[in-house]
Design a protein around this motif. Structure first.
Motif, short mmCIF file in Angstrom:
data_model
loop_
_atom_site.label_atom_id
_atom_site.label_comp_id
_atom_site.label_asym_id
_atom_site.label_seq_id
_atom_site.Cartn_x
_atom_site.Cartn_y
_atom_site.Cartn_z
N PRO A 60 46.91 15.92 91.08
CA PRO A 60 45.79 16.54 92.18
C PRO A 60 44.43 17.42 91.25
O PRO A 60 44.70 17.77 90.09
CB PRO A 60 46.64 17.60 92.86
CG PRO A 60 47.74 17.55 92.50
CD PRO A 60 48.20 17.00 90.96
N ILE A 61 43.20 17.42 91.99
CA ILE A 61 42.26 17.70 91.52
C ILE A 61 41.92 19.31 91.94
O ILE A 61 42.62 19.55 92.45
CB ILE A 61 40.63 17.30 92.20
CG1 ILE A 61 41.11 15.83 92.43
CG2 ILE A 61 39.54 17.66 91.88
CD1 ILE A 61 39.11 15.03 92.80
N ALA A 62 42.08 20.13 90.57
CA ALA A 62 42.56 21.32 90.26
C ALA A 62 41.22 21.89 91.18
O ALA A 62 41.27 23.17 92.15
CB ALA A 62 42.17 21.70 88.83
N ASN A 63 40.66 21.89 90.97
CA ASN A 63 38.88 21.96 92.29
C ASN A 63 38.09 21.44 92.24
O ASN A 63 36.84 21.02 92.05
CB ASN A 63 38.22 23.45 90.80
CG ASN A 63 36.94 23.77 91.37
OD1 ASN A 63 37.06 23.96 92.57
ND2 ASN A 63 36.13 24.96 91.16
N PRO A 64 38.60 20.90 93.77
CA PRO A 64 37.51 19.37 94.37
C PRO A 64 35.99 19.50 94.67
O PRO A 64 35.66 19.14 94.04
CB PRO A 64 38.57 19.24 95.72
CG PRO A 64 40.09 19.69 95.23
CD PRO A 64 39.17 21.06 94.19
N GLY A 65 35.52 21.18 95.21
CA GLY A 65 34.81 21.44 94.73
C GLY A 65 33.55 21.23 93.96
O GLY A 65 32.72 20.76 93.88
N GLY A 66 34.22 22.08 93.57
CA GLY A 66 33.65 22.35 91.67
C GLY A 66 33.33 20.46 91.08
O GLY A 66 32.26 20.55 90.54
N TRP A 67 34.41 19.60 91.09
CA TRP A 67 34.20 18.85 90.76
C TRP A 67 33.18 17.73 91.31
O TRP A 67 32.57 16.74 90.82
CB TRP A 67 35.99 17.53 90.57
CG TRP A 67 36.21 16.74 90.48
CD1 TRP A 67 36.18 16.34 89.72
CD2 TRP A 67 36.49 15.43 91.12
NE1 TRP A 67 36.84 14.65 89.14
CE2 TRP A 67 36.29 14.59 90.41
CE3 TRP A 67 36.46 14.92 92.49
CZ2 TRP A 67 36.99 13.16 90.59
CZ3 TRP A 67 36.41 13.44 92.77
CH2 TRP A 67 36.48 13.11 91.85
#
Length: 304
Positions: A60-67
């Motif tokens: 899973p993407i830890a921080n989708p928004g920042g990514w």
């Protein structure tokens, strides 16, 4: 034995997040590129890359928004490199230097500095070097912390602080200078006449007559919502929706130097409709931002 049902891909963490962040992502991309419409092109490229990458990830993407913002930021930098119009090289922009002064933290930014950043035009932002531009947009326009900005732009915290400090000072200096209107480039007379005719018929709700201004292969992109192709479908659905909606008025203008419509609702600019190429007196492409909800403030809008 009955055939097994096809496997259903699990929902991507970006599916719910993208509509929420799309407005902010566009604000970032438009200010990085200095163009409302180029910002949308960069954003679409970034979202495509993000969704492709997300499907290939095993964790899973830890921080989708920042990514997402990191992908969009680097996509904007790629666009600037392709243009080769940016006045400052990317490498020179990364030097911290001893003469930068004492960098202010994001928490110490004054209300005046934030107002300069929030209300600065797209044309003003592109006068900042790319690194300074990105930090000011992310910190002062979008409200990200220094740590989040450093992660998004892939720089050290020290370099991020210095770039933000310099960018704020440069933006302050630009805000104090009198605005100078750029000399508009000449436009194709027939295309301008076609856009003006479209605006007149559009405001008069003469949708049957508007149909004759569309090519058979017309493509209408409702940004963030749908794509309609073909004159019959566009006439029935696109114009049909507008005929059932009240309270709007469009004006033919230049946006980013190109003919477009600015649509006003309750007397205030609300969104743009951009026109693609035309030939033989008909339009081949429209891009309608009605459903995107983007901030039109700061866009380069001139009378047509």
């Amino acid at each position: 034995m009955p055939a097994a049902p096809p496997a259903v891909a699990p929902p991507s963490p970006l599916d719910a997040l993208t509509p929420v962040l799309r407005r902010q992502l566009h604000r970032h991309c438009a200010r990085m590129t200095g163009s409302f419409f180029d910002g949308e092109d960069v954003l679409q490229d970034a979202l495509l890359k993000a969704h492709e990458a997300a499907t290939a990830l095993s964790a899973p993407i830890a921080n989708p928004g920042g990514w997402l913002f990191r992908i969009a930021h680097h996509a904007a930098l790629d666009r600037l490199r392709q243009r080769r119009r940016d006045p400052v090289t990317f490498d020179a922009d990364t030097d911290v230097g001893a003469d930068a002064g004492e960098p202010a933290s994001a928490a110490e930014v004054s209300d005046a500095e934030r107002r300069w950043a929030v209300h600065a035009s797209l044309r003003t932002f592109v006068q900042l070097p790319p690194l300074q531009r990105g930090t000011v947009i992310l910190a002062d326009v979008l409200g990200y912390s220094l740590e989040e900005v450093a992660e998004i732009i892939d720089r050290s915290l020290t370099a991020t602080k210095s770039a933000l400090f310099r960018g704020r000072r440069r933006l302050e200096a630009l805000a104090a200078q009198p605005a100078q209107a750029a000399e508009p480039a000449p436009l194709e007379t027939e295309h301008v006449a076609l856009v003006k005719a479209y605006a007149e018929l559009f405001n008069g709700r003469h949708f049957d007559a508007l149909r004759d201004l569309l090519a058979q292969d017309i493509r209408v992109e409702l940004v963030g919502a749908a794509v309609l192709e073909g004159r019959e479908l566009v006439t029935s659905r696109y114009f049909g929706n507008y005929s059932a909606t009240a309270g709007w008025q469009a004006q033919a203008v230049r946006v980013d130097g190109e003919p477009a419509l600015v649509v006003r609702q309750a007397g205030r600019p609300s969104y743009f409709i951009a026109f693609g190429p035309s030939s033989a007196g008909v339009l081949h492409k429209l891009r309608d931002f009605r459903h995107a909800g983007y901030d039109v403030e700061g866009a380069d809008v001139q009378s047509l």
